[in-house]
Scaffold this motif. Structure first.
Motif, PDB file in Angstrom:
ATOM      1  N   ALA A  86       0.825  -1.214   0.000  1.00 47.08           N
ATOM      2  CA  ALA A  86       0.000   0.000   0.000  1.00 47.08           C
ATOM      3  C   ALA A  86       0.860   1.265   0.000  1.00 47.08           C
ATOM      4  N   SER A  87       2.005   1.222   0.646  1.00 49.55           N
ATOM      5  CA  SER A  87       2.863   2.410   0.710  1.00 49.55           C
ATOM      6  C   SER A  87       3.543   2.719  -0.622  1.00 49.55           C
ATOM      7  N   ARG A  88       3.516   1.769  -1.549  1.00 50.65           N
ATOM      8  CA  ARG A  88       4.196   1.955  -2.834  1.00 50.65           C
ATOM      9  C   ARG A  88       3.259   2.283  -3.997  1.00 50.65           C
ATOM     10  N   ILE A  89       1.980   2.324  -3.743  1.00 47.07           N
ATOM     11  CA  ILE A  89       1.050   2.600  -4.840  1.00 47.07           C
ATOM     12  C   ILE A  89       0.513   4.025  -4.737  1.00 47.07           C
ATOM     13  N   GLU A  90       0.081   4.537  -5.859  1.00 44.82           N
ATOM     14  CA  GLU A  90      -0.463   5.893  -5.888  1.00 44.82           C
ATOM     15  C   GLU A  90      -1.983   5.909  -5.896  1.00 44.82           C
ATOM     16  N   LYS A  91      -2.575   4.876  -6.515  1.00 41.56           N
ATOM     17  CA  LYS A  91      -4.031   4.829  -6.641  1.00 41.56           C
ATOM     18  C   LYS A  91      -4.555   3.575  -5.948  1.00 41.56           C
ATOM     19  N   PRO A  92      -5.608   3.720  -5.146  1.00 37.74           N
ATOM     20  CA  PRO A  92      -6.162   2.555  -4.447  1.00 37.74           C
ATOM     21  C   PRO A  92      -6.545   1.405  -5.371  1.00 37.74           C
ATOM     22  N   GLU A  93      -6.998   1.712  -6.575  1.00 38.18           N
ATOM     23  CA  GLU A  93      -7.405   0.654  -7.499  1.00 38.18           C
ATOM     24  C   GLU A  93      -6.226  -0.185  -7.992  1.00 38.18           C
ATOM     25  N   GLU A  94      -4.999   0.265  -7.736  1.00 32.35           N
ATOM     26  CA  GLU A  94      -3.799  -0.496  -8.102  1.00 32.35           C
ATOM     27  C   GLU A  94      -3.432  -1.545  -7.053  1.00 32.35           C
ATOM     28  N   PHE A  95      -4.091  -1.495  -5.892  1.00 37.72           N
ATOM     29  CA  PHE A  95      -3.656  -2.334  -4.779  1.00 37.72           C
ATOM     30  C   PHE A  95      -3.674  -3.825  -5.098  1.00 37.72           C
ATOM     31  N   LYS A  96      -4.801  -4.324  -5.576  1.00 39.73           N
ATOM     32  CA  LYS A  96      -4.906  -5.773  -5.796  1.00 39.73           C
ATOM     33  C   LYS A  96      -3.846  -6.271  -6.776  1.00 39.73           C
ATOM     34  N   THR A  97      -3.707  -5.606  -7.895  1.00 41.31           N
ATOM     35  CA  THR A  97      -2.709  -6.016  -8.882  1.00 41.31           C
ATOM     36  C   THR A  97      -1.302  -5.932  -8.293  1.00 41.31           C
ATOM     37  N   SER A  98      -1.020  -4.857  -7.581  1.00 36.43           N
ATOM     38  CA  SER A  98       0.303  -4.695  -6.968  1.00 36.43           C
ATOM     39  C   SER A  98       0.557  -5.758  -5.909  1.00 36.43           C
ATOM     40  N   PHE A  99      -0.464  -6.062  -5.116  1.00 33.71           N
ATOM     41  CA  PHE A  99      -0.289  -7.076  -4.080  1.00 33.71           C
ATOM     42  C   PHE A  99      -0.051  -8.453  -4.699  1.00 33.71           C
ATOM     43  N   LEU A 100      -0.805  -8.787  -5.727  1.00 32.49           N
ATOM     44  CA  LEU A 100      -0.620 -10.083  -6.391  1.00 32.49           C
ATOM     45  C   LEU A 100       0.778 -10.199  -6.999  1.00 32.49           C
ATOM     46  N   THR A 101       1.282  -9.128  -7.569  1.00 28.85           N
ATOM     47  CA  THR A 101       2.638  -9.129  -8.121  1.00 28.85           C
ATOM     48  C   THR A 101       3.652  -9.340  -7.009  1.00 28.85           C
ATOM     49  N   TYR A 102       3.477  -8.644  -5.888  1.00 19.89           N
ATOM     50  CA  TYR A 102       4.378  -8.799  -4.749  1.00 19.89           C
ATOM     51  C   TYR A 102       4.302 -10.221  -4.192  1.00 19.89           C
ATOM     52  N   ARG A 103       3.089 -10.702  -3.985  1.00 19.72           N
ATOM     53  CA  ARG A 103       2.904 -12.055  -3.458  1.00 19.72           C
ATOM     54  C   ARG A 103       3.570 -13.089  -4.361  1.00 19.72           C
ATOM     55  N   ASP A 104       3.392 -12.948  -5.653  1.00 15.58           N
ATOM     56  CA  ASP A 104       3.952 -13.912  -6.589  1.00 15.58           C
ATOM     57  C   ASP A 104       5.473 -13.833  -6.676  1.00 15.58           C
ATOM     58  N   SER A 105       6.056 -12.741  -6.199  1.00 15.32           N
ATOM     59  CA  SER A 105       7.518 -12.624  -6.185  1.00 15.32           C
ATOM     60  C   SER A 105       8.144 -13.592  -5.172  1.00 15.32           C
ATOM     61  N   PHE A 106       7.328 -14.190  -4.324  1.00 10.57           N
ATOM     62  CA  PHE A 106       7.824 -15.165  -3.358  1.00 10.57           C
ATOM     63  C   PHE A 106       8.264 -16.452  -4.048  1.00 10.57           C
ATOM     64  N   PHE A 107       8.054 -16.544  -5.369  1.00 14.70           N
ATOM     65  CA  PHE A 107       8.363 -17.761  -6.111  1.00 14.70           C
ATOM     66  C   PHE A 107       9.450 -17.583  -7.159  1.00 14.70           C
ATOM     67  N   GLN A 108      10.246 -16.568  -7.047  1.00 14.06           N
ATOM     68  CA  GLN A 108      11.255 -16.285  -8.064  1.00 14.06           C
ATOM     69  C   GLN A 108      12.361 -17.334  -8.119  1.00 14.06           C
ATOM     70  N   ASP A 109      12.609 -18.040  -7.043  1.00 15.98           N
ATOM     71  CA  ASP A 109      13.653 -19.054  -6.993  1.00 15.98           C
ATOM     72  C   ASP A 109      13.077 -20.379  -7.477  1.00 15.98           C
ATOM     73  N   GLU A 110      13.798 -21.074  -8.345  1.00 16.18           N
ATOM     74  CA  GLU A 110      13.322 -22.359  -8.875  1.00 16.18           C
ATOM     75  C   GLU A 110      13.557 -23.508  -7.908  1.00 16.18           C
ATOM     76  N   ASN A 111      14.364 -23.331  -6.886  1.00 13.09           N
ATOM     77  CA  ASN A 111      14.688 -24.412  -5.958  1.00 13.09           C
ATOM     78  C   ASN A 111      13.747 -24.404  -4.768  1.00 13.09           C
ATOM     79  N   TRP A 112      12.475 -24.664  -5.013  1.00 16.87           N
ATOM     80  CA  TRP A 112      11.480 -24.706  -3.948  1.00 16.87           C
ATOM     81  C   TRP A 112      11.774 -25.859  -3.016  1.00 16.87           C
ATOM     82  N   CYS A 113      11.430 -25.668  -1.751  1.00 13.89           N
ATOM     83  CA  CYS A 113      11.511 -26.763  -0.793  1.00 13.89           C
ATOM     84  C   CYS A 113      10.213 -27.545  -0.934  1.00 13.89           C
ATOM     85  N   ARG A 114      10.303 -28.781  -1.326  1.00 11.53           N
ATOM     86  CA  ARG A 114       9.103 -29.603  -1.540  1.00 11.53           C
ATOM     87  C   ARG A 114       9.165 -30.891  -0.730  1.00 11.53           C
ATOM     88  N   LYS A 115       8.018 -31.299  -0.287  1.00 14.57           N
ATOM     89  CA  LYS A 115       7.914 -32.643   0.297  1.00 14.57           C
ATOM     90  C   LYS A 115       7.786 -33.616  -0.864  1.00 14.57           C
TER      91      LYS A 115
END
Length: 116
Positions: A86-115
């Protein structure tokens, strides 16, 4: 269950990080653990579950993005993530898209820990 390569942890979980990760990856009991996960439906941005609930369901495709010792810490962690976006966006309507992009950045590494 799958751990994001950039899984967030509260300080109390970081103190026993290896023990917690091992328990999750081996499907073992791990008391006093809450998981912030990818959403279970399209209406949510994230979900919060007690680890014991996820373990009982034995769902292999649950992706864990955060680990805390209780629900209060989980809510605080989600609040921090939301505030960061929220602190990085200018328009409230950008929040969901920005949050999804941020959330999905948690997967940038291909070496996931998997069971396996």
């Amino acid at each position: 269950m799958v751990l994001s390569p950039y899984v967030r942890m509260s300080d109390s979980i970081k103190e026993r990080e290896e023990e917690v990760k091992k328990a999750i990856l081996n499907g073992e009991v791990c008391h006093f653990l809450y998981c912030i996960t990818m959403p279970s439906n399209e209406q949510n941005l994230l979900d919060i579950h007690p680890y014991r609930e996820l373990q009982k369901r034995n769902e292999q495709d649950v992706v864990i993005l955060g680990l805390t010792k209780n629900r209060k810490e989980a809510v605080l962690m989600v609040t921090e993530l939301v505030t960061k976006v929220a602190s990085r966006i200018e328009k409230p309507e950008e929040f969901k898209t920005s949050f999804l992009t941020y959330r999905d950045s948690f997967f940038q590494d291909e070496n996931w820990c998997r069971k396996e």
